[in-house]
Design a protein around this motif. Structure first.
Motif, PDB file in Angstrom:
ATOM      1  N   MET A   1       0.811  -1.209   0.000  1.00 27.06           N
ATOM      2  CA  MET A   1       0.000   0.000   0.000  1.00 27.06           C
ATOM      3  C   MET A   1       0.851   1.269   0.000  1.00 27.06           C
ATOM      4  SD  MET A   1      -3.091  -1.030   2.603  1.00 27.06           S
ATOM      5  CE  MET A   1      -4.056   0.366   2.061  1.00 27.06           C
ATOM      6  N   GLU A   2       2.078   1.192   0.531  1.00 26.98           N
ATOM      7  CA  GLU A   2       2.963   2.357   0.556  1.00 26.98           C
ATOM      8  C   GLU A   2       4.357   1.939   0.080  1.00 26.98           C
ATOM      9  OE1 GLU A   2       3.028   4.462   4.245  1.00 26.98           O
ATOM     10  OE2 GLU A   2       0.888   4.173   4.607  1.00 26.98           O
ATOM     11  N   LEU A   3       4.874   2.688  -0.889  1.00 24.13           N
ATOM     12  CA  LEU A   3       6.213   2.433  -1.412  1.00 24.13           C
ATOM     13  C   LEU A   3       6.979   3.753  -1.432  1.00 24.13           C
ATOM     14  CD1 LEU A   3       8.382   0.681  -2.731  1.00 24.13           C
ATOM     15  CD2 LEU A   3       7.293   1.107  -4.942  1.00 24.13           C
TER      16      LEU A   3
ATOM     17  N   ALA B   1      -2.915  -2.572  -4.951  1.00 22.19           N
ATOM     18  CA  ALA B   1      -3.324  -2.063  -3.639  1.00 22.19           C
ATOM     19  C   ALA B   1      -2.567  -0.794  -3.258  1.00 22.19           C
ATOM     20  CB  ALA B   1      -3.099  -3.135  -2.561  1.00 22.19           C
ATOM     21  N   LEU B   2      -1.671  -0.319  -4.123  1.00 20.52           N
ATOM     22  CA  LEU B   2      -0.794   0.793  -3.773  1.00 20.52           C
ATOM     23  C   LEU B   2      -1.577   2.098  -3.638  1.00 20.52           C
ATOM     24  CD1 LEU B   2       2.271   1.122  -3.299  1.00 20.52           C
ATOM     25  CD2 LEU B   2       2.431   2.007  -5.631  1.00 20.52           C
ATOM     26  N   ARG B   3      -1.402   2.761  -2.489  1.00 22.80           N
ATOM     27  CA  ARG B   3      -2.075   4.034  -2.220  1.00 22.80           C
ATOM     28  C   ARG B   3      -1.104   5.212  -2.238  1.00 22.80           C
ATOM     29  NH1 ARG B   3      -5.593   0.863  -2.761  1.00 22.80           N
ATOM     30  NH2 ARG B   3      -7.549   0.649  -1.631  1.00 22.80           N
ATOM     31  N   GLU B   4       0.153   4.976  -1.827  1.00 21.07           N
ATOM     32  CA  GLU B   4       1.134   6.057  -1.752  1.00 21.07           C
ATOM     33  C   GLU B   4       2.419   5.620  -2.460  1.00 21.07           C
ATOM     34  OE1 GLU B   4       1.750   7.501   2.191  1.00 21.07           O
ATOM     35  OE2 GLU B   4      -0.382   7.443   2.720  1.00 21.07           O
ATOM     36  N   LEU B   5       2.878   6.468  -3.382  1.00 17.89           N
ATOM     37  CA  LEU B   5       4.109   6.210  -4.122  1.00 17.89           C
ATOM     38  C   LEU B   5       4.994   7.448  -4.051  1.00 17.89           C
ATOM     39  CD1 LEU B   5       5.908   4.550  -6.003  1.00 17.89           C
ATOM     40  CD2 LEU B   5       4.557   5.385  -7.938  1.00 17.89           C
TER      41      LEU B   5
ATOM     42  N   ASP C   1       4.306  11.395  -5.345  1.00 16.74           N
ATOM     43  CA  ASP C   1       5.360  12.407  -5.276  1.00 16.74           C
ATOM     44  C   ASP C   1       6.490  12.018  -6.231  1.00 16.74           C
ATOM     45  OD1 ASP C   1       7.353  14.196  -4.701  1.00 16.74           O
ATOM     46  OD2 ASP C   1       7.247  13.973  -2.517  1.00 16.74           O
ATOM     47  N   PHE C   2       6.618  12.773  -7.332  1.00 15.72           N
ATOM     48  CA  PHE C   2       7.747  12.549  -8.230  1.00 15.72           C
ATOM     49  C   PHE C   2       8.538  13.847  -8.402  1.00 15.72           C
ATOM     50  CE2 PHE C   2       4.240  13.691 -11.028  1.00 15.72           C
ATOM     51  CZ  PHE C   2       4.799  14.558 -11.947  1.00 15.72           C
ATOM     52  N   SER C   3       8.532  14.668  -7.372  1.00 16.42           N
ATOM     53  CA  SER C   3       9.264  15.937  -7.405  1.00 16.42           C
ATOM     54  C   SER C   3      10.775  15.687  -7.448  1.00 16.42           C
ATOM     55  CB  SER C   3       8.899  16.784  -6.185  1.00 16.42           C
ATOM     56  OG  SER C   3       9.192  16.082  -4.980  1.00 16.42           O
ATOM     57  N   CYS C   4      11.493  16.708  -7.922  1.00 20.14           N
ATOM     58  CA  CYS C   4      12.965  16.664  -7.973  1.00 20.14           C
ATOM     59  C   CYS C   4      13.473  15.497  -8.811  1.00 20.14           C
ATOM     60  CB  CYS C   4      13.556  16.612  -6.559  1.00 20.14           C
ATOM     61  SG  CYS C   4      13.116  17.998  -5.513  1.00 20.14           S
ATOM     62  N   ASN C   5      12.951  15.383 -10.024  1.00 16.97           N
ATOM     63  CA  ASN C   5      13.441  14.403 -10.980  1.00 16.97           C
ATOM     64  C   ASN C   5      13.750  15.132 -12.294  1.00 16.97           C
ATOM     65  OD1 ASN C   5      13.285  11.316 -10.162  1.00 16.97           O
ATOM     66  ND2 ASN C   5      11.635  12.347  -9.080  1.00 16.97           N
TER      67      ASN C   5
ATOM     68  N   ALA D   1      -0.953   5.050 -14.053  1.00 20.15           N
ATOM     69  CA  ALA D   1      -2.328   5.567 -14.099  1.00 20.15           C
ATOM     70  C   ALA D   1      -3.345   4.524 -13.658  1.00 20.15           C
ATOM     71  CB  ALA D   1      -2.660   6.053 -15.509  1.00 20.15           C
ATOM     72  N   ASP D   2      -2.997   3.241 -13.715  1.00 25.15           N
ATOM     73  CA  ASP D   2      -3.924   2.181 -13.321  1.00 25.15           C
ATOM     74  C   ASP D   2      -3.920   1.932 -11.810  1.00 25.15           C
ATOM     75  OD1 ASP D   2      -4.535   1.796 -16.005  1.00 25.15           O
ATOM     76  OD2 ASP D   2      -2.919   0.336 -16.268  1.00 25.15           O
ATOM     77  N   LEU D   3      -3.021   2.586 -11.083  1.00 26.60           N
ATOM     78  CA  LEU D   3      -2.911   2.361  -9.646  1.00 26.60           C
ATOM     79  C   LEU D   3      -3.900   3.245  -8.888  1.00 26.60           C
ATOM     80  CD1 LEU D   3       0.989   2.354  -9.296  1.00 26.60           C
ATOM     81  CD2 LEU D   3      -0.537   0.389  -9.559  1.00 26.60           C
ATOM     82  N   PRO D   4      -4.453   2.749  -7.786  1.00 24.06           N
ATOM     83  CA  PRO D   4      -5.411   3.549  -6.993  1.00 24.06           C
ATOM     84  C   PRO D   4      -4.699   4.514  -6.049  1.00 24.06           C
ATOM     85  CG  PRO D   4      -5.201   1.379  -6.013  1.00 24.06           C
ATOM     86  CD  PRO D   4      -4.320   1.367  -7.242  1.00 24.06           C
ATOM     87  N   LEU D   5      -3.788   5.318  -6.588  1.00 20.03           N
ATOM     88  CA  LEU D   5      -2.955   6.180  -5.748  1.00 20.03           C
ATOM     89  C   LEU D   5      -3.769   7.306  -5.124  1.00 20.03           C
ATOM     90  CD1 LEU D   5       0.334   6.570  -7.849  1.00 20.03           C
ATOM     91  CD2 LEU D   5      -0.084   5.091  -5.874  1.00 20.03           C
TER      92      LEU D   5
END
Length: 550
Positions: A165-167, A186-190, A213-217, A205-209
């Motif tokens: 659920m969190e990665l 089941a992933l909610r937070e990435l 957070d993809f900042s600083c890339n 886009a298929d994940l139920p996020l």
């Protein structure tokens, strides 16, 4: 010459045993506080199941641990030490559910960690890992924190973490996300903050996020399909060289970003559907008037904003749809405003379902139902029921998978009666929506709280449900596991105990077995309406007993 006093004894005549005792006593008194604290921690672990060896400058697992029975340990905290690898003794703790190895010097994870088949929480952040081995993907993890390491990639087998659920893999050196990341259903937070990503995979886009957070890339483009991430509440994208959407759109926030993506998708669809559009000049006018950056941009953006599922578009102009449905201009504007305003409320979801039911009864054309469907998707997706709508509209639009919507024969339409099935599904959907809304109102009114928009996540640990049953009948649940500042998230075992205690209390209070939900309906958020049935039965049973007493 005689001397006064006793004659001095030579060194060889000193009692050696006494000397050794004094020396050993001196040494033990020097190390006594550290050893005693360590022994006390091991004693507590043997009795409580919680092993706390944090901040002890350990370079290896204590050798005296073999003197204690630690087989029932469920939580182990070895953070802020000097471990260079995961001790083999830890891999023998087969009941372990939570393992915290934060801030050590660990460079590799041994394959023996696969034996930890009860482990749901793993924090291995701020270490020196360069590779995340495949054995980690064989664990039943719900939370994985591998931030602040030296990872340059994630394993291709990461898709096996179906319960995750969190990665958090922020502050690493990852250049690309694996293609199987879309299997983490089941992933909610990435969190991939501060890496070296240049491209975001469309599978995300298929994940139920809920949080992303993809900042600083080094990302320059957000895929258009990300507009379908309807459950997303927090989007962090700053410090990227973004060109699509442009920076001025990104600065306005998530809503404007998603509107931009919707506009881009609409433009792409119109270019692909040019062969089916007789009124080309009209659509060129719509394309040129995007409204981005203008004072009334929101209104013009919403005028061409597509539904959340563009794959169900019938590729016909909006003017044709309006004519076939027999809708006036006022009706059309009502649909448009619903997409940007009221369609995002839970109550509007019920209204949209009613429209589809009415459309089925009046035998509206299929194109008309598509417009009703696009109005419904924005609402229903917030209560995790979009799959049922997809299935229903797919049956309406394509009763026979080998026949497209443009070359469907009259015989094909008569072979299956989609109107009846559609009506059944919409009626069922309406009942479930009402139960979920009633569940929310019952809990909020009883406990005097305001629950988050994501109702399933707020009930998942069982704490709210236990408090509810205790509010109805005090001490029905004698012990409730609750989060603490030290451990903000409950382990899966404690969540399950809370849910099982809630269900046991419901049984004792007279709720019939056929109205009791199952633990996984709460723990996995797969059947929230069944939880609503259980709570409603509990309230009905309680009110009936109170009536008998009075």
């Amino acid at each position: 010459m005689a001397t006064l006093g006793p004659e001095p004894r030579p060194h060889s005549q000193l009692p050696s045993a006494a000397l050794q005792t004094n020396l050993s006593g001196l040494g033990s008194s020097t190390n006594l506080p550290l050893n005693r604290g360590l022994e006390r921690a091991l004693e507590d672990a043997a009795s409580s199941g919680f092993l706390n060896l944090s901040t002890r400058k350990l370079k290896e697992f204590p050798r005296t641990a073999s003197n204690y029975d630690l087989t029932d340990t469920v939580e182990a905290d070895l953070s802020k030490n000097r471990l260079i690898d995961i001790p083999s003794e830890v891999c023998h703790l087969v009941s372990l559910e939570t393992l915290n190895l934060y801030h050590n010097c660990i460079k590799s994870i041994p394959d023996t960690t696969i034996s930890l088949q009860s482990l749901t929480y793993l924090n291995i952040s701020r270490n020196q890992l360069s590779v995340l081995p495949a054995c980690v993907c064989g664990l039943p993890l719900r939370v994985l924190n591998a931030s602040n390491n030296k990872l340059n990639a994630l394993p291709e087998s990461i898709g096996q973490l179906t319960n995750l659920m969190e990665l958090d893999v922020s502050c690493n050196e990852i250049t690309a996300l694996p293609r199987h990341i879309g299997q983490l259903k089941a992933l909610r937070e990435l969190n991939v903050h501060r890496n070296l990503l240049c491209v975001l995979p469309e599978d995300v886009a298929d994940l139920p996020l809920v949080k992303f957070d993809f900042s600083c890339n080094k990302v320059s483009t957000i895929p258009v399909c990300y507009r379908k991430m309807t459950q997303l509440q927090s989007l962090q994208l700053e410090n990227n060289p973004l060109q699509s959407p442009p920076a001025q759109i990104c600065m306005k926030g998530k809503i404007h970003v998603f509107k931009y993506l919707a506009m881009e998708a609409c433009r792409s669809d119109k270019m692909a559907d040019a062969l089916y559009l007789p009124d080309i000049d009209q659509h060129k006018k719509l394309d040129s008037d995007s409204g981005v950056g203008s004072d009334n941009g929101d209104k013009r953006l919403s005028a061409t904003e597509p539904s959340d599922e563009d794959s169900f578009s019938l590729n016909v102009p909006m003017t044709n749809i309006t004519e076939e449905e027999g809708l006036s201009k006022d009706d059309s504007s009502e649909h448009i405003s619903a997409l940007t305003g009221a369609a995002h409320t839970r109550k509007h979801a019920l209204t949209c379902v009613d429209r589809i039911l009415k459309a089925c009864e009046e035998k509206h054309p299929l194109t008309g139902l598509t417009q009703h469907y696009s109005d419904t998707v924005d609402s229903v997706s917030k209560v995790n029921m979009i799959n049922q709508l997809k299935e229903a509209v797919e049956m309406l639009q394509d009763p026979n998978s080998c026949v497209t919507v443009f070359f469907r024969t009259h015989k094909t339409l008569e072979s299956v009666d989609p109107q009846f099935t559609m009506r059944r599904k919409m009626e069922q959907l309406r009942e479930e929506l009402e139960l979920i809304e009633q569940l929310r109102e019952s809990i909020e009114s009883r406990l005097k709280v305001v629950l988050p928009e994501d109702l399933g996540s707020s009930l998942m640990d069982g704490v709210v449900l236990c408090h509810l049953v205790n509010h109805i009948r005090p001490r029905s649940v004698a012990s409730i596991h609750v989060p603490s500042p030290a451990v903000p998230k409950l382990s899966m075992a404690k969540c399950r105990r809370n849910v099982e205690n809630f269900l046991d209390a419901c049984r004792k209070m007279g709720v019939p077995e056929d109205k009791l939900c199952l633990p996984h309906h709460v723990l996995e958020e797969k059947g929230l309406f069944k939880v609503g049935i259980t709570v409603q039965a509990l309230l009905d049973e309680t009110s009936a007993n109170e009536t008998l007493v009075t």
